[in-house]
Write an enzyme that holds these catalytic residues in place. Structure first.
Site, PDB file in Angstrom:
ATOM      1  N   SER A 125       0.829  -1.207   0.000  1.00 54.33           N
ATOM      2  CA  SER A 125       0.000   0.000   0.000  1.00 54.33           C
ATOM      3  C   SER A 125       0.860   1.251   0.000  1.00 54.33           C
ATOM      4  O   SER A 125       1.976   1.267   0.527  1.00 54.33           O
ATOM      5  CB  SER A 125      -0.888  -0.011   1.257  1.00 54.33           C
ATOM      6  OG  SER A 125      -1.496   1.242   1.456  1.00 54.33           O
ATOM      7  N   TYR A 150      -2.647  -0.161  10.487  1.00 54.02           N
ATOM      8  CA  TYR A 150      -2.791  -0.802   9.166  1.00 54.02           C
ATOM      9  C   TYR A 150      -1.572  -0.523   8.301  1.00 54.02           C
ATOM     10  O   TYR A 150      -0.972  -1.437   7.737  1.00 54.02           O
ATOM     11  CB  TYR A 150      -4.054  -0.295   8.458  1.00 54.02           C
ATOM     12  CG  TYR A 150      -4.030  -0.574   6.976  1.00 54.02           C
ATOM     13  CD1 TYR A 150      -4.162  -1.873   6.496  1.00 54.02           C
ATOM     14  CD2 TYR A 150      -3.846   0.459   6.050  1.00 54.02           C
ATOM     15  CE1 TYR A 150      -4.109  -2.142   5.138  1.00 54.02           C
ATOM     16  CE2 TYR A 150      -3.797   0.192   4.693  1.00 54.02           C
ATOM     17  CZ  TYR A 150      -3.930  -1.103   4.234  1.00 54.02           C
ATOM     18  OH  TYR A 150      -3.869  -1.365   2.895  1.00 54.02           O
ATOM     19  N   LYS A 154       1.677  -3.129   6.718  1.00 54.64           N
ATOM     20  CA  LYS A 154       2.187  -3.209   5.342  1.00 54.64           C
ATOM     21  C   LYS A 154       3.695  -2.971   5.309  1.00 54.64           C
ATOM     22  O   LYS A 154       4.428  -3.655   4.585  1.00 54.64           O
ATOM     23  CB  LYS A 154       1.460  -2.204   4.445  1.00 54.64           C
ATOM     24  CG  LYS A 154      -0.006  -2.532   4.221  1.00 54.64           C
ATOM     25  CD  LYS A 154      -0.190  -3.903   3.592  1.00 54.64           C
ATOM     26  CE  LYS A 154      -1.640  -4.216   3.308  1.00 54.64           C
ATOM     27  NZ  LYS A 154      -1.832  -5.572   2.750  1.00 54.64           N
TER      28      LYS A 154
END
Length: 338
Positions: A125, A150, A154
């Site tokens: 991402s 989050y 990644k």
């Protein structure tokens, strides 16, 4: 070649399954159905004319992951989507994100490193860049401290893959993509979040069709032209095709290093208010919205420099914001008419 797609009944995963079949791959789907529906399998079947192999598996269970690879011992290619992905939720429940996104990745890599050679496409991402200093963002931009748990999963995931590839037969491509939107042109598959949408476009379409009273725009005091956040919105079909191209690159041994990184976006930023106005144009429906306070974890702007993907990977986004929003609206209408 047989490929496993984790999270293959999710939004991006389902579209990638379709593109893999169109390119002649045999696909096995893994999904725990925590944020997807078994009905998506029917939608995929209607598009490609056959029902893919599906196994309902929670990748957090190491013994189940091992058993899966023992059963499908001819699998050497994995496209890994299965992960929790809402920024706001990750801030509220960080341990859920660290367990789900990191443990599942580790267990997959442990199985792949047993093989002489394997190919791994990681759903990364643009969040790994944090609030990048320069726009558009290139792959050379420094990885910043994450703005959310989050985003941190990644970043950590990329580091784990890089470390493991150095000492195993795993070859990997990390696709850092921006904001996927849209739906398949057939309206057989699309974005169908469980509960209240965490992403902008499904909230827009649900508001337009009357499920939500109004859309909340999180902040209009950012240092942008209209005060709202800017993102790079990419059609999910374009994004799905990038995964297939990346997998082909590894299979054909065209990768220049054990781990390669590519941005996947359109190269153009659009503000939240621009997206709203564009949706109103393609749908012909006015969209009720209100400005509310900023949301924790959001960054000001992020859009991609895609030169590397265009020139080296041989991939380029072809579909427009208008086409993506039109497809998303047709999908929403079809889902609600069933």
């Amino acid at each position: 070649m047989k490929v496993v797609v984790t999270g293959g009944l999710g939004f991006i995963g389902s579209h990638t399954v379709v593109e893999l079949y169109r390119q002649g791959f045999e696909v096995v789907i893994i999904d725990n159905l925590s944020n997807s529906s078994i009905d998506v399998l029917t939608g995929i079947e209607k598009i490609i004319g056959t029902k893919p192999v599906f196994e309902q598996i929670d990748l957090r269970d190491k013994t189940v992951v091992t058993a899966f690879f023992e059963k499908h011992n001819d699998i050497t290619g994995v496209i890994h989507f299965a992960a929790s992905k809402a920024v706001g939720e990750s801030v509220e429940n960080p341990l859920l994100y660290y367990e789900n996104n990191i443990a599942s990745l580790v267990y997959l890599l442990q199985e792949l490193q047993k093989k002489k050679e394997s190919y791994f496409i990681f759903s990364s991402s643009c969040t790994v860049y944090g609030q990048a200093e320069n726009m558009p963002i290139t792959e050379c931009a420094s990885v910043q401290p994450a703005m959310s748990p989050y985003g941190n999963t990644k970043r950590i995931g990329e580091e784990i893959i890089t470390d493991v590839a150095k000492v195993s037969g795993i070859n990997a491509i990390l696709l850092r993509y921006f904001n996927p939107i849209g739906a398949h042109e057939t309206a057989e598959i699309g974005e169908l979040p469980v509960g209240v949408p965490q992403n902008l476009v499904p909230f827009i379409t649900q508001t337009a069709i009357g499920i939500r009273k109004e859309l909340s725009v999180y902040g209009d005091d950012y240092p942008t032209a209209d005060g709202t956040c800017i993102r790079d919105y990419i059609h999910v079909v374009d994004l799905a095709k990038a995964h297939v191209v990346a997998l082909r690159r590894l299979i054909d041994h065209k990768n220049e290093s054990k781990v390669e990184v590519f941005n996947v976006g359109t190269g153009k930023g659009s503000s939240v208010l621009e997206v709203i106005r564009t949706f109103e144009k393609v749908s012909g429906k006015p969209l009720p919205y209100k400005i509310v306070g900023r949301r924790e974890g959001d960054i000001i702007e992020a859009y991609a420099n895609t030169d590397r993907a265009n020139q080296i990977l041989g991939w380029k986004a072809e579909l427009t914001l208008e086409e993506a929003l039109d497809a998303a609206w047709k999908w929403e209408q079809k889902v609600r008419s069933i």
